[in-house]
Design a protein around this motif. Structure first.
Motif, PDB file in Angstrom:
ATOM      1  N   SER A 184       0.830  -1.186   0.000  1.00  0.00           N
ATOM      2  CA  SER A 184       0.000   0.000   0.000  1.00  0.00           C
ATOM      3  C   SER A 184       0.875   1.250   0.000  1.00  0.00           C
ATOM      4  O   SER A 184       0.640   2.208  -0.735  1.00  0.00           O
ATOM      5  N   VAL A 185       1.921   1.234   0.819  1.00  0.00           N
ATOM      6  CA  VAL A 185       2.842   2.379   0.811  1.00  0.00           C
ATOM      7  C   VAL A 185       4.218   1.896   0.368  1.00  0.00           C
ATOM      8  O   VAL A 185       4.788   0.985   0.951  1.00  0.00           O
ATOM      9  N   LEU A 186       4.701   2.522  -0.690  1.00  0.00           N
ATOM     10  CA  LEU A 186       5.921   2.036  -1.343  1.00  0.00           C
ATOM     11  C   LEU A 186       6.912   3.178  -1.534  1.00  0.00           C
ATOM     12  O   LEU A 186       6.551   4.256  -1.991  1.00  0.00           O
ATOM     13  N   GLN A 187       8.168   2.920  -1.137  1.00  0.00           N
ATOM     14  CA  GLN A 187       9.244   3.890  -1.404  1.00  0.00           C
ATOM     15  C   GLN A 187      10.213   3.262  -2.389  1.00  0.00           C
ATOM     16  O   GLN A 187      10.688   2.160  -2.148  1.00  0.00           O
ATOM     17  N   TRP A 231       3.510   5.061   8.348  1.00  0.00           N
ATOM     18  CA  TRP A 231       2.982   3.810   7.767  1.00  0.00           C
ATOM     19  C   TRP A 231       4.050   2.732   7.944  1.00  0.00           C
ATOM     20  O   TRP A 231       4.856   2.491   7.052  1.00  0.00           O
ATOM     21  N   PRO A 232       4.052   2.064   9.095  1.00  0.00           N
ATOM     22  CA  PRO A 232       5.139   1.129   9.399  1.00  0.00           C
ATOM     23  C   PRO A 232       5.282  -0.002   8.376  1.00  0.00           C
ATOM     24  O   PRO A 232       6.336  -0.611   8.283  1.00  0.00           O
ATOM     25  N   ASP A 233       4.244  -0.263   7.597  1.00  0.00           N
ATOM     26  CA  ASP A 233       4.359  -1.336   6.606  1.00  0.00           C
ATOM     27  C   ASP A 233       5.011  -0.895   5.306  1.00  0.00           C
ATOM     28  O   ASP A 233       5.023  -1.640   4.333  1.00  0.00           O
ATOM     29  N   THR A 234       5.501   0.347   5.283  1.00  0.00           N
ATOM     30  CA  THR A 234       6.107   0.859   4.055  1.00  0.00           C
ATOM     31  C   THR A 234       7.143  -0.119   3.500  1.00  0.00           C
ATOM     32  O   THR A 234       8.029  -0.573   4.205  1.00  0.00           O
ATOM     33  N   LEU A 235       6.983  -0.424   2.217  1.00  0.00           N
ATOM     34  CA  LEU A 235       7.955  -1.301   1.565  1.00  0.00           C
ATOM     35  C   LEU A 235       8.981  -0.438   0.826  1.00  0.00           C
ATOM     36  O   LEU A 235       8.612   0.523   0.140  1.00  0.00           O
ATOM     37  N   THR A 236      10.269  -0.753   0.983  1.00  0.00           N
ATOM     38  CA  THR A 236      11.288   0.015   0.259  1.00  0.00           C
ATOM     39  C   THR A 236      11.949  -0.871  -0.794  1.00  0.00           C
ATOM     40  O   THR A 236      12.340  -2.000  -0.503  1.00  0.00           O
ATOM     41  N   ILE A 237      12.032  -0.346  -1.998  1.00  0.00           N
ATOM     42  CA  ILE A 237      12.709  -1.087  -3.071  1.00  0.00           C
ATOM     43  C   ILE A 237      13.862  -0.223  -3.576  1.00  0.00           C
ATOM     44  O   ILE A 237      13.713   0.989  -3.741  1.00  0.00           O
TER      45      ILE A 237
END
Ligand code: ATP
Ligand code: MG
Length: 745
Positions: free
Chosen positions: A21-24, A264-270
C-alpha cells in the motif's frame, strides 16, 4: 501487461507491480525512478482497474509532468492519459481550491501572487512602517514559516525580541494585504489546500492512489498534502534519492522519508541499482564526487552502458575564454560525431543564472540558437508582464498589486504620490484600490485627494481599458471566448506598440516578438478543442453531496492566468504544433533536476560559484554538482576560468580538487574516430553515422581550420610567436576548430 512491463529490470518490475500500500523507491540518478513511477500509473489503470481521474501524481516541474503525460499516452492512450490528475503540487492544489475553495470561504476568482507581487507588498509594508528589514530576507522568512505550517497570528504570539516582533508585523500585514487583494501566494496554495482537505475530506474521497516523484525535495506542507490526498485509502508510491536533495534552502525535509515509515510502518522500500543514463566514465567521476560525503551510506550503482568517453575538466584563462571554448566544443562535437549530435543535445548547466552573460554572448557571436531555462522568465519580461497584468485585472479587479503596477503604464500622468494617496484612501474607506479609482473616474466617490484634470483623465482611461476588457469577456459565449481578441483589445487600447517603440528603440523588435509569442500561446489556449481539453483537465471528478464549481469556457481567462502563474522558469512553452527548434539549452542546475542530455557542460566550477558563497550547506552544494554531473548521458565537460567575470583569481571547486577526482577527467575534448562516433550513437540509441556524414563533418572542421591563421603559414613569424603554438596545435590537430584555439592567444 507485457507491453507495459516490457524492458523493465527485475527491481523495476517489482516496484511497478507491488501490492504494497505504501511504497518507497529509493535509487540513484538515472536508475529509472521516474520511468518506474510512470509505468506504475499505467499499470494501476490497466491491471488494477483504477480510474485515471482517481489517481494523483505530483512532479516537481510542469515540464516533468508533460513528459510523464507523453509517456502515459503511449501506454494507455490519449483518452485515459489526459484524465489523470498529474502536475506539480501547486497546480493540483490550485485546482482543488478553484473547485472546492468556497467551502473554506475562498472566492472563485482568487489570483495567484507571484514572487514579484509578494516582494512588492513587503517592500511597501517596510516603507510604510519605516522598518529596516530586507525584502528578500523577510519573504524567505515568511515562506519558511508558512512551509512549516506556522501562521502569522501564531508567530506573533511567540515573538519575543524586537527583531521577531518587527517580522511578526510584516508577516501579519503581508497576509492581510494578500487577503484584501484576493490573492494567494505559492505557499498559500498548498496551505489552504491542506486546510480544505483536512476540514472537507470528502473532496478527496475518490482518490485511490497518490504518486510522488523527487520525494527527497518535498517540504513539510507538501508532505502533509500528500498524506491528505491519500487519507481515504493510504495508497502511496514515492520515488526519490537522498543524494539529490538540493532544496534544503527551500525547507525541503529529507527526514520526510523516515516520517513516512513512522506513519505507515508497513512501508515497503525497493532499491534500484542499475544506471541506464550515463556512460561508465561519467558515473565513475560523479560517484567520486558524491562519496566525498562520508556521512552518507554507501550505495551500489552499476553502469549498464560501456565506459565511453572520459569527462573533460579544463582550466581557461577567463570567463570569456571559457565561454568561447565551450561554444567551439559544441560546434566541434556536432561535426565530429558525424552529425549524431545536434544542438538540442547540449545543455549548459549553471550554479546561478547570473553566470549566463558571457555564454549567451559567445553563443550569439557564433549564431548558435539557444533557449534559457531558469533565467529571466518569459512571463517576467517587462512587455509580457504588462499585458499579463492587464489580463489579471480584467479577470479580477481586486488584484491591487497589478493595478498599482500598471495604472501608469503607459504613462497616464498618475504619479507615485497619487497612487500612494489612492492606496491610503482605499484602505481608510475599506474598499479595494479598483473600487476607489472606479469611483473617482465615475465621480461617484469624490476622492479626498484633489486631482489635476490630466490625472483624472488618466484614471478614467485606465478604468475604461479594464471595463472594456471585462465587457469583451462577458459578451463572449460558450466556445467563442477568444483570448487573442482580448489581448488585441488591450494592446490597441494602451497602444503598446508605440510605448515599446519609445521605450526600447533598438530592442523594439525583440520586445514586440515576445508579445506576439504571448498571443500565440493565447491562440493555442483558445482553440475550441484545446479549450475543451483545458477545461476538462482542470475539472475534478464530481463527488456526491459535495457542492463543486465546475469550470466552464467562461473560466478560460482564469485558467490561462493560473497556468502562467504556475509555469515555473523551466517551461516557456512552445506553441503546439510548432516545429521543434534545434537549440542549445542553458539552465540552472536546480531546474535540470530529473532531466537528461547527451552532452552536459558545467562551467564556472570555482569556489564561490560551486560551492556558492551564499550557501552554508557544503553537502547540499556537493549534491548539486552531483545532480549536474549525472544529467549527462555520453559526454561531460566541466571547466574553471582562472579569473572570474570580475577578473578576480579563482580557486577551482574543492569538490574537483580532492584526491582521486582528477584522474577521472582529461583536459581536452575527444578527437572522435568514426568508431567512437558509432559507439556514441549506440549509447544514445540513435541511428549510426554513415562514413559519408562523418567525412562531411570532418571536412567542415578542416575548412574552418584553414581559416585559423597560426596554422596556414601565411602570418609573419613575429605574429605567430605570440601564440602558444604547442598548445594551439595540440588542440586543433586532427580537426579542432579555429575558435577553439583562440583562447590560447
Ligand atoms: P533522476 O534521479 O535523475 O530523476 P531517474 O532515476 O528518474 O533519474 P529516469 O529518468 O527514469 O531515471 O531514467 C533514466 C534514463 O534511463 C531514461 O532515459 C530512461 O528511459 C532509461 N531507463 C530507465 N530504465 C530503463 C530500462 N530498464 N531499460 C532501458 N532504459 C531505461
Ligand atoms: Mg527522475
Amino acid at each position: 501487461m507485457d507491453d507495459i512491463l516490457h524492458g523493465l529490470n527485475k527491481a523495476q518490475r517489482e516496484a511497478v507491480t507491488s501490492e504494497a500500500s505504501v511504497l518507497q523507491v529509493l535509487a540513484p540518478p538515472g536508475s529509472g525512478k521516474t520511468k518506474t513511477l510512470t509505468t506504475r500509473v499505467a499499470y494501476l489503470i490497466a491491471h488494477r482497474h483504477l480510474k485515471p481521474w482517481n489517481i494523483i501524481t505530483c512532479t516537481f516541474t510542469k515540464k516533468a509532468a508533460n513528459e510523464m503525460k507523453e509517456r502515459l499516452r503511449s501506454f494507455i492512450g490519449e483518452e485515459l492519459a489526459k484524465q489523470i490528475k498529474l502536475g506539480t503540487f501547486h497546480a493540483i492544489a490550485a485546482q482543488y481550491l478553484r473547485q472546492y475553495g468556497q467551502h473554506i470561504g475562498l472566492a472563485k476568482d482568487f489570483g495567484i501572487a507571484d514572487t514579484s507581487d509578494s516582494k512588492a507588498i513587503i517592500k511597501r509594508i517596510i516603507k510604510r512602517r519605516d522598518l529596516t528589514s530586507e525584502v528578500p530576507k523577510a519573504l524567505g522568512r515568511i515562506s519558511a514559516n508558512k512551509c512549516k505550517g506556522i501562521e502569522s497570528g501564531q508567530f506573533a504570539q511567540t515573538a519575543k525580541n524586537v527583531d521577531q516582533q518587527e517580522f511578526a508585523l510584516i508577516f501579519s500585514e503581508y497576509e492581510a494585504e494578500l487577503m484584501a487583494s484576493n490573492l494567494l501566494d505559492y505557499d498559500d496554495l498548498l496551505l489552504r489546500c491542506c486546510f480544505l482537505l483536512r476540514t472537507h475530506p470528502q473532496c478527496v474521497s475518490n482518490v485511490q492512489a497518490v504518486l510522488i516523484d523527487e520525494f527527497q525535495d518535498t517540504n513539510t506542507v507538501q508532505y502533509d498534502l500528500m498524506a491528505l490526498f491519500a487519507q481515504k485509502r493510504n495508497m502511496i508510491t514515492i520515488v526519490g534519492d537522498p543524494d539529490q536533495s538540493i532544496y534544503g534552502f527551500r525547507h525541503a525535509e529529507i527526514k520526510n522519508l523516515n516520517l513516512m515509515k513512522d506513519q505507515w510502518p508497513d512501508t515497503l522500500t525497493i532499491n534500484l541499482e542499475e544506471n541506464y543514463r550515463s556512460s561508465g566514465a561519467i558515473l565513475h567521476a560523479a560517484q567520486e564526487v558524491i562519496e566525498q560525503d562520508e556521512s552518507r551510506p554507501q550505495k551500489k550503482l552499476q553502469a549498464t552502458h560501456t565506459y565511453g568517453l572520459r569527462p573533460v575538466l579544463r582550466k581557461l584563462p577567463s570567463a570569456a575564454a571559457e565561454a568561447s571554448w565551450l561554444v567551439s566544443e559544441i560546434g566541434r562535437m556536432c561535426a565530429m560525431s558525424g552529425k549524431v549530435l545536434q544542438h538540442s543535445d547540449f545543455v549548459i548547466l549553471l550554479r546561478s543564472a547570473a553566470l549566463s552573460r558571457e555564454i549567451e554572448a559567445a553563443l550569439g557571436r557564433d549564431g548558435v540558437p539557444y533557449r534559457m531555462v531558469g533565467g529571466k522568465k518569459f512571463f517576467e519580461r517587462a512587455e509580457v508582464k504588462i499585458v499579463v497584468d492587464y489580463l489579471q485585472i480584467i479577470n479580477q479587479p481586486s488584484h491591487s498589486e497589478a493595478v498599482e503596477r500598471i495604472i501608469n503604464v503607459p504613462s497616464r500622468r498618475i504619479g507615485d504620490a497619487t497612487v500612494k494617496s489612492f492606496r491610503e484612501e482605499a484602505s481608510t474607506k475599506g474598499i479595494s484600490f479598483w473600487e476607489l479609482i472606479c469611483g473617482v473616474s465615475q465621480d461617484k466617490i469624490r476622492s479626498t485627494t484633489k486631482l489635476p484634470a490630466a490625472t483624472e483623465k488618466g484614471v478614467s482611461s485606465f478604468v475604461n481599458v479594464i471595463l472594456s476588457g471585462r465587457r469583451k469577456i462577458s459578451e463572449a459565449n460558450d466556445g467563442q471566448t477568444s483570448l487573442v481578441d482580448l489581448i488585441n483589445l488591450v494592446v490597441k487600447k494602451i497602444d503598446l506598440q508605440s510605448y515599446l517603440k519609445n521605450k526600447y528603440e533598438n530592442e523594439y523588435e525583440a520586445r514586440w516578438s515576445n508579445v506576439e509569442e504571448l498571443m500565440a500561446q493565447a491562440a493555442d489556449a483558445s482553440d475550441p478543442a484545446r479549450l475543451k481539453a483545458m477545461v476538462e483537465e482542470d475539472s475534478l471528478p464530481t463527488i456526491d453531496g459535495l457542492e463543486q464549481r465546475t469550470a466552464g469556457s467562461e473560466d478560460i481567462l482564469s485558467i490561462f492566468l493560473a497556468n502562467i502563474a504556475l509555469t515555473s522558469s523551466a517551461e516557456t512553452k512552445q506553441a503546439e504544433g510548432a516545429e521543434p527548434v534545434q537549440q542549445v539549452t542553458i539552465s540552472t542546475i536546480h531546474s535540470a533536476k530529473g532531466l537528461e542530455w547527451p552532452v552536459v557542460f558545467i562551467p564556472a566550477c570555482y569556489e564561490g560559484s560551486i560551492p556558492h558563497s551564499r550557501s552554508d550547506d557544503n553537502d547540499e552544494e556537493r549534491r548539486l554538482l552531483y545532480v549536474g554531473m549525472t544529467r549527462a548521458q555520453a559526454l561531460l565537460y566541466q571547466s574553471c576560468p582562472i579569473k572570474d567575470t570580475q577578473r578576480q583569481e579563482t580557486i577551482m571547486s574543492s569538490y574537483l580538487t580532492q584526491p582521486g577526482v582528477q584522474h577521472h577527467f582529461e583536459e581536452h575534448g575527444p578527437l572522435m574516430s568514426i568508431h567512437e562516433a558509432k559507439s556514441l550513437a549506440t549509447t544514445l540509441r540513435r541511428e549510426q553515422p554513415t562514413t559519408a556524414s562523418y567525412e562531411e563533418g570532418k571536412k567542415d572542421l578542416e575548412s574552418e581550420l584553414d581559416n585559423y591563421w597560426p596554422l596556414n603559414g601565411e602570418q609573419p613569424p613575429e605574429e605567430r610567436a605570440k601564440w602558444d603554438y604547442g598548445k594551439a596545435t595540440n588542440h586543433v590537430t586532427a580537426f579542432g576548430t579555429a575558435r577553439s584555439a583562440s583562447w590560447v592567444a
